[in-house]
Design an enzyme around this catalytic site. Structure first.
Site, mmCIF file in Angstrom:
data_model
loop_
_atom_site.group_PDB
_atom_site.id
_atom_site.type_symbol
_atom_site.label_atom_id
_atom_site.label_comp_id
_atom_site.label_asym_id
_atom_site.label_seq_id
_atom_site.Cartn_x
_atom_site.Cartn_y
_atom_site.Cartn_z
ATOM 1 C CG ASP A 50 72.793 -66.569 53.884
ATOM 2 O OD1 ASP A 50 72.621 -65.809 53.362
ATOM 3 O OD2 ASP A 50 73.217 -67.637 52.978
ATOM 4 C CG PHE A 89 51.723 -72.503 65.125
ATOM 5 C CD1 PHE A 89 51.688 -71.355 65.445
ATOM 6 C CD2 PHE A 89 52.270 -73.066 64.455
ATOM 7 C CE1 PHE A 89 51.624 -70.758 64.213
ATOM 8 C CE2 PHE A 89 52.366 -72.466 62.883
ATOM 9 C CZ PHE A 89 51.754 -70.929 63.133
ATOM 10 C CB SER A 142 44.637 -71.780 64.765
ATOM 11 O OG SER A 142 46.259 -72.518 65.313
ATOM 12 C CE LYS A 177 54.263 -68.474 72.505
ATOM 13 N NZ LYS A 177 53.682 -69.742 72.298
ATOM 14 C CG ASP A 208 72.137 -73.671 52.875
ATOM 15 O OD1 ASP A 208 71.839 -73.178 51.931
ATOM 16 O OD2 ASP A 208 72.577 -74.246 54.268
ATOM 17 C CG ASP A 224 72.524 -69.940 48.328
ATOM 18 O OD1 ASP A 224 71.509 -69.035 48.094
ATOM 19 O OD2 ASP A 224 72.435 -71.120 49.485
#
Lengths: 210, 554, 710
Positions: free
Chosen positions: C323, C392, C396, C414, C545, C549
């Site tokens: 992974d 964050f 938005s 940003k 995990d 999987d």
């Protein structure tokens, strides 16, 4: 093939049929074909390279033979052979040059019997040829593999020159030249050993003596 | 030209001839074994023989066919000898005695060609050509067929089919052995080998005596006897007999013939597995061992090493022919004992302890350098499996050879293979040595006498057929024991080889990576050579110590 | 010797955590272990136990024979041989006992941690059940599908999945890691292990294992070697060893009649000694210890293999599926570069980016600050005036800061390109056309573009501009490239599995140096990839995990489940990594290889030893009959009896000497098969040829003084 037979039996019958078929090819057709070609193209070799003299066979140039004096008593099988001094002598043979008893002595490299035989031969050959024992070459002391070895070494041939010349009343030089003419070098110059074919040499000797 | 130069030159020419043949013959054999179409004549043979040429056999079926064919062959050959007095061209010979007939039948069917009889005074022409010589062809072909099945095991994937025995057998006989044997038989006749159907007749000699002339279809048998690594002589003296091997040229030709198929088969192997380098690696191992053996025997013979008789005579010429001399005899001896041929142009019993010991060791190697036709290649491939297994572990992977994993099943068959022949040799020799009567068969005494017995069982179990011929083996006991040794020594290994082939064919091959042990590099060549010499050396060291070593180190 | 000591040191850089050191070295042999294992070794002399090992069984039978012979016909020589033959057997058992003993010690500690737990079983529990009925039952009585409740301070009574609640759990009992881990219902962190302890909160656990088959039970069985079965390669090797044993047995049994003929009949003691010297006792004695120790080395690295077969398969792996996140790259992306739009100074952009990130505690945010400082010398600073951090949100998709100073208001944001540009437009700005291509270029290079925008409200005017783009990039863990190169040399192909788009995936794959990648991977894709590789005959290893999987873990030849993963994943895989460190797959492969190499090397060594033993014993046996054979006594051994005794003593002692090697495995340095083979043949083949000559000679120098061996 009969399908009611057990598979194992069928398999073996099938194997037998294959064997017979292959026997016809490899065991009948093949040797017949070889024989046909051989007899047509190489008649002399295919029949044993027999040498004739005055229409009489004197042996095969490929098989060694004895050059002994006639037996004193032809009916005594135990009588020791006596080499004929007038002929070049071949190597010792485990089978006394009998093509029905080809083979070797099979004595081991440290066999006391072999050592004794070598010593005896050395003494005998030295006495017979009138040379010193250490001058007797190895091939004169050892039995060949086939018991039918038609050849001797050049050394053994030259070693016998004086005795043969004396026995035949020829000059050693003459006989020596004869031997030299009969030395067969290595095949193709490098295969095997140089050698002298005893039968060829003795025939030439007979011719020379007249 | 001096001896040494000539000696080297004939070895060089032999090697050059073999090298020139390697590719064309190897490729040709690969084509024979992989072609999809039958020749018209072959189709006819299949019909006559009643076999299904289209069937692809499982390994078990392939094996059963091999065994059925061989069993029928033994019975046929046995009957042939027992009834020879009723047949054409018997030359008036009596039927061969039962134990000897069994021994001889086993011997020729197993490609051994051990001879407890003397050909010129035992076997009629018909038995020789339509009985014994037939087996010279087919037993050689059986060996090649079995190795073809093994190679298919490597090349095929996820299948239980390894080919068709009857097709392999027929094609090898028809397309390979008969044509080659025919050509070389004619060449041998041209040089002096006899080829006729005459009986024994007397001819005069120069001094006026009589000498028996022993004719027969000799050249035709001689050619296939060498080509098929059989070795059974028409005459007792075998290829030392001037009618079998008349001169230096026929001699080198016969050595070439007995080596050529076995030395070319690695090419067939390389071609069939799609990687010529694999073939070259196997060839290199065979070549190295052969070269070393030739060198050792030659040196021992040239210098009469440890031989009282040799020193006393001034040369090891006892049992050797003048036209061949030491170099060509040693070359023949090494080649014949390394190929399971067993033909001889000189008598090994009288070789120096080192030279004679080497001929025994050659056979003990298992007839793999280059070995018998087919059997040599499968033998060395089994040893390669063992070497790859140990080496593969040492590189940290489940060992794999040519993409096929060597797991428990594969190792079982490979282990049984390397166990079988030594077991027969050791048990046979041990038994003979514990029986007073059988010990008496020795011609020589001391360690050399023991070597004769050891040689006999080594030769029989490894299907060589040559002998320290002093030993008197035409007894009930030896005919039976050696006959069994030959049969077990031939067919037990074959069972394991075919089982291995089946097991390999089933596998999905694993891809080659940098972590895979490469089996085409000099490293592997060295490894395999080492494994062969050490494993064989360890197995036989005690026996060799009491024979050739004891004699040589006196 | 540890597996990794030979590797070049892995460079560590700023922001890059050093690779975890191995807590356990290789496991060196403590001489005391030999003593403590001695009783066990003697117990194993039971012929029924010995018969499982054909090579050593032959030695034991030989020892019985010489004992009888020595009792009937006593001599110093006979007794010396007898004693050393017994010691040979005991030493072999000792090797196995020591290997097992190490596991037993670990099992003991595991057992200690497993107290007699009482479970609080909930009867008729359903989701959302606030006050379920409860009963106390012994943990051993729990059945599959039972629900239990566990609260802070209590030990989880069995393996299961959390179906309700969240808790921090101390798993040190099994992982040795003291830091607690979070376990919560749903998702991939729901599995809990019996014997571990809840530190805080309350969870409801659905039991997923039968009593006696819990993880800890299996672990104990595993380290004790109770469930040990011979692995395929071990079986194959055993077959080879057995057949060699039979060959040598035959060689010696048939030697007697030959010896009798030579006038050198041998005593039973000598013949037995010869057999024992020849059969591959060294590898025969150490074979099972090697296998146990191999498993043990895994356990010491906190990996539980469910079978030895899996460990062996690990050595054969052709393809590693790794992974991306957490294995190849660090978990988070980091700022790598500031790209201003034209007209904007890069310093200005860096300044704005830094300001917008000062309060951003996400790893991405911190990396922006670090980059501004490292590259543009902008120190972190106190914000003057009023600064308000805008976190964050999913709506938005931006974060930033609002700065208010002297009535002016400056908003910095940003975030994802589309979000920031939308925001600029909303505020009346016109983002330049170059931003789009800049962002696309970064994405194409495998990075993530973060657009930085600014809206200034000054004097009633609003100016909205795009300043530039921050290039966030996946950071490949240090040393991974070298690691992959190493794997390539071992013939192992690495495939990176990622959810990224193909472009991004390609870029990271190139940087990390993996051989291939699978982008936008779904569990189905993974499964398909594994099947494709396997169809080509390749062996595949992977880590996983999540529950999704599980099928792939089951399909893979080596499936390593993370201990943090779901129980479905742990059930499906054939190994569990207690450290949940996906990089460990590489070590597992190396341990698998080392296991096989050790077996191969000692087999080679064992067989090579025979040469010297022959040179000791054969002249001793036969020099009387054939004095010439004394030339084979190249070691110049004192007397026939001392020669044979020396060979036997060497044969026994070499087992003890090699126990440590068997336990820790032979040195393994990842390299191509050819190089490995060359080295191992040199050391164990050639070494095995030479060493016994020296060893036997030295022993002979000592024992020649024993009266009766002269």
């Amino acid at each position: 093939m009969a399908s009611y037979l057990p598979p194992a039996v069928r398999r073996h019958l099938s194997a037998l049929r294959m064997l017979l078929v292959l026997t016809v090819i490899t065991g009948v057709l093949y040797p017949l074909a070889v024989t046909g070609v051989a007899q047509a193209a190489f008649h002399h070799q295919a029949n044993g390279s027999v040498v004739t003299q005055n229409g009489m066979s004197v042996g095969s140039s490929l098989l060694g033979q004895s050059f002994d004096l006639p037996k004193k008593n032809p009916n005594n099988p135990d009588e020791a052979a006596r080499p004929d001094p007038k002929f070049f002598q071949p190597r010792p043979s485990a089978g006394s040059y009998d093509p029905l008893a080809s083979g070797a002595s099979n004595l081991g490299p440290n066999s006391p019997d072999l050592v004794k035989a070598i010593d005896d031969r050395r003494a005998a050959v030295a006495a017979f040829d009138g040379v010193s024992p250490e001058d007797v070459p190895a091939d004169a002391l050892t039995a060949s593999g086939s018991g039918l070895d038609p050849d001797i070494s050049t050394a053994y041939a030259y070693e016998q020159v004086d005795r043969v010349a004396a026995a035949r009343g020829l000059s050693p030089r003459q006989v020596h030249t004869l031997v030299a003419d009969h030395v067969h070098g290595r095949d193709l110059g490098f295969l095997g050993e140089p050698r002298v074919n005893v039968l060829d040499l003795n025939r030439a000797l007979n011719a020379l003596s007249g | 030209m001096n001896d040494t130069l000539a000696g080297w030159l004939q070895i060089t020419v032999l090697i050059a001839a073999l090298a020139l043949t390697y590719r064309p013959l190897g490729d040709y054999m690969a084509r024979i074994l992989t072609a999809t179409r039958h020749l018209a004549v072959e189709k006819g043979l299949y019909r006559l023989g009643g076999v299904d040429a289209e069937a692809d056999q499982q390994w078990g079926a392939y094996l059963r066919s091999v065994l059925a064919f061989s069993a029928v062959s033994v019975l046929f050959l046995y009957g042939f000898q027992r009834l020879q007095n009723h047949l054409l061209l018997s030359l008036g010979f009596a039927p061969v005695k039962p134990d000897q007939a069994f021994n001889t039948a086993a011997s020729f069917v197993t490609n051994t060609n051990w001879q407890s009889y003397s050909g010129e005074v035992t076997m009629g022409h018909l038995v020789q050509m339509a009985g014994l010589a037939v087996q010279n062809f087919v037993s050689a072909a059986v060996g090649i067929a079995v190795v073809a099945a093994l190679i298919r095991g490597f090349t095929r994937r996820r299948t239980d089919r390894v080919g068709n025995f009857w097709v392999d057998l027929t094609r090898i006989v028809v397309r390979l052995l008969v044509p080659m044997a025919f050509v070389f038989a004619i060449v041998l006749v041209a040089m002096g080998a006899v080829q006729n159907f005459h009986g024994i007749h007397e001819i005069g000699t120069l001094v006026g005596d009589k000498q028996s002339l022993t004719g027969g279809p000799v050249a035709s048998q001689e050619a296939i006897k060498e080509l098929g690594t059989n070795g059974g002589g028409f005459y007792n003296a075998n290829a030392a007999h001037p009618f079998e091997n008349p001169n230096g040229i026929s001699n080198i030709l016969e050595i070439y013939l007995l080596l050529v198929i076995s030395f070319s088969l690695p090419r067939t192997f390389g071609k069939m597995v799609g990687d010529h380098r694999q073939g070259y690696a196997i060839l290199a191992v065979m070549g190295l061992i052969w070269a070393a053996s030739v060198a050792l025997i030659t040196v021992n013979e040239l210098h009469s090493v440890s031989s009282t008789a040799g020193h006393s005579a001034g040369g090891m010429l006892e049992g050797k022919e003048q036209r061949f001399g030491i170099w060509a005899s040693a070359l023949f001896a090494a080649s014949t004992t390394l190929t399971s041929t067993g033909a001889v142009n000189s008598f090994h019993d009288s070789f120096s302890p080192g030279g004679g010991g080497m001929t025994i060791f050659n056979m003990m190697l298992g007839e793999i350098a280059p070995g018998g036709t087919g059997s040599g290649l499968y033998g060395i491939l089994i040893l390669a499996v063992i070497a790859v297994f140990v080496a593969g572990l040492m590189v940290g992977r489940t060992p794999e050879y040519l993409g096929k994993k060597l797991g428990a099943r594969e190792m079982k068959f490979a282990s049984l293979y390397i166990l079988a022949t030594p077991a027969i040799v050791l048990i046979g020799t041990g038994a003979a040595m514990s029986l007073k009567g059988e010990r008496a068969a020795m011609l020589n005494s001391g360690p050399h006498g023991f070597s004769e017995v050891l040689y006999a069982f080594t030769s029989a179990a490894n299907n060589n057929g040559s002998a320290f011929a002093g030993i008197g083996v035409n007894t009930h006991w030896y005919n039976t024991a050696l006959g069994l040794a030959m049969l077990f020594g031939r067919f037990l290994p074959m069972i394991f080889v075919l089982a291995l082939a089946g097991s390999l064919a089933r596998q999905q091959p694993v891809p080659v990576t940098a972590g895979t042990l490469p089996t085409h590099r000099p490293q592997f060549v060295g490894l395999l050579t080492g494994v062969i010499v050490i494993v064989v050396g360890l197995t036989y060291f005690p026996a060799l110590a009491l024979g050739p070593l004891a004699e040589g180190l006196h | 010797m540890s597996l990794t000591t030979d590797r070049p040191p892995v460079p560590t850089g700023p922001g890059v955590p050093a690779p975890e050191p191995h807590r356990v070295s290789g496991g060196l042999l403590d001489p005391r272990q030999l003593l403590t294992s001695f009783p066990d070794a003697c117990r194993k002399l039971d012929p029924r136990v010995m018969a499982r090992n054909p090579v050593m069984f032959v030695v034991e039978v030989g020892a019985v024979l010489t004992t009888l012979s020595a009792a009937k016909d006593p001599s110093v020589f006979a007794w010396v041989i007898t004693v050393w033959l017994w010691l040979t057997v005991v030493f072999a058992n000792l090797a196995e006992a020591v290997a097992e003993g190490r596991g037993k010690a670990q099992a003991e500690t595991l057992r200690k941690t497993r107290t007699e737990t009482v479970a609080r079983r909930l009867t008729g529990w359903r989701h959302g059940d606030r006050a379920p009925a409860e009963e106390s039952v012994p943990a051993a009585n729990l059945r599959l599908g039972d629900h239990v409740v566990v609260e802070a301070g209590q030990v989880i009574p069995g393996d299961g999945d959390v179906v309700e609640g969240i808790a921090s759990v101390d798993e040190s009992a099994i992982t040795g890691e003291s830091a607690p881990v979070i376990r919560e219902s749903g998702g991939d962190r729901s599995a809990v292990t019996g014997g571990t302890k809840v530190l805080s909160d309350r969870i409801v656990v659905k039991i997923t294992s039968k009593p006696g088959e819990t993880f800890i039970d299996r672990m104990i069985a595993l380290v004790e070697g109770a469930s040990r079965q011979k692995t395929p390669n071990e079986i194959a090797l055993n077959i080879l060893l057995a057949s060699l044993t039979v060959v040598f047995l035959l060689a010696v049994v048939t030697l007697q009649p030959m010896a009798v003929y030579a006038g050198a009949e041998q005593s039973l003691v000598v013949l037995v000694a010869l057999v024992v010297a020849l059969i591959p006792t060294t590898i025969g004695a150490l074979l099972s210890a090697i296998g146990i120790a191999g498993m043990d080395r895994l356990v010491q690295r906190n990996v539980l293999a469910m079978s030895g077969r899996a460990v062996e398969a690990a050595g054969d792996v052709n393809t590693l599926l790794l992974d991306k996140t957490g294995t190849i790259t660090l978990g988070n992306r980091q700022a790598a570069e500031f790209l201003p739009v034209s007209g904007i100074d890069v310093g200005e952009l860096a300044d704005a980016a830094q300001l917008s990130s000062l309060s951003d505690e996400t790893p991405e945010g911190r990396s922006v600050v670090v980059l501004a400082k490292d590259k543009y010398g902008l120190r972190g600073r106190e914000l003057g005036g009023h600064a308000e951090f805008v976190p964050f949100t999913a709506q938005s998709r931006m974060s930033g800061v609002d700065l208010t100073e002297d009535g002016d208001r400056r908003e910095l944001r940003k975030g994802a390109a589309s979000a920031v540009m939308h925001w600029i437009r909303e505020n009346g700005g016109h983002p330049t056309a170059e931003v789009g291509p800049m962002a696309d270029a970064i994405a194409a290079g495998g990075g993530t573009p973060l657009v930085v925008g600014e809206v200034v409200h000054r004097d009633g005017e609003t100016i909205a501009t795009v300043l530039g783009v921050i290039h966030l990039k996946d950071v490949v863990k240090a040393g991974m490239r070298e690691r992959f190169a190493e794997l390539r040399r071992m013939g192992i192909r690495t495939v990176m599995i990622t959810g990224d788009n193909p472009l991004t995936a390609k870029a990271i794959a190139e940087e990390a140096g993996v051989d291939d990648f699978l982008a936008e991977a779904t569990p189905e894709d993974k499964m398909a990839l594994i099947k494709r590789e396997q169809a080509g005959g390749k062996l595949v290893a992977m880590t996983g995990d999540g529950t999704n999987d599980a099928p792939a873990l089951a399909q893979a030849d080596v499936g390593v489940a993370m201990n943090t993963g779901t129980s479905a994943a742990k059930e499906a895989g054939n190994m569990v990594d207690l450290d949940s460190n996906p990089t460990k797959l590489i070590e597992i492969v190396e341990i698998g290889k080392q296991l096989l190499i050790t077996r191969g090397a000692l087999t080679t060594f064992s067989i090579a030893n025979d040469v010297a033993k022959y040179f000791a014993i054969i002249p001793a046996m036969f020099a009387v009959a054939y004095p010439g054979l004394d030339k084979l006594n190249v070691m110049g051994l004192h007397s026939p009896t001392s020669a044979i005794a020396s060979a036997i003593i060497f044969n026994a002692l070499i087992i003890v000497v090699l126990i440590p090697l068997a336990l820790r495995g032979v040195r393994y340095r990842p390299s191509s098969a050819s190089k490995l083979l060359n080295r191992n043949i040199r050391v164990y083949g050639v070494g095995g040829l030479i060493l016994p000559f020296v060893g036997i000679k030295l022993i002979d120098l000592v024992i020649q003084f024993i009266p009766g061996l002269r």
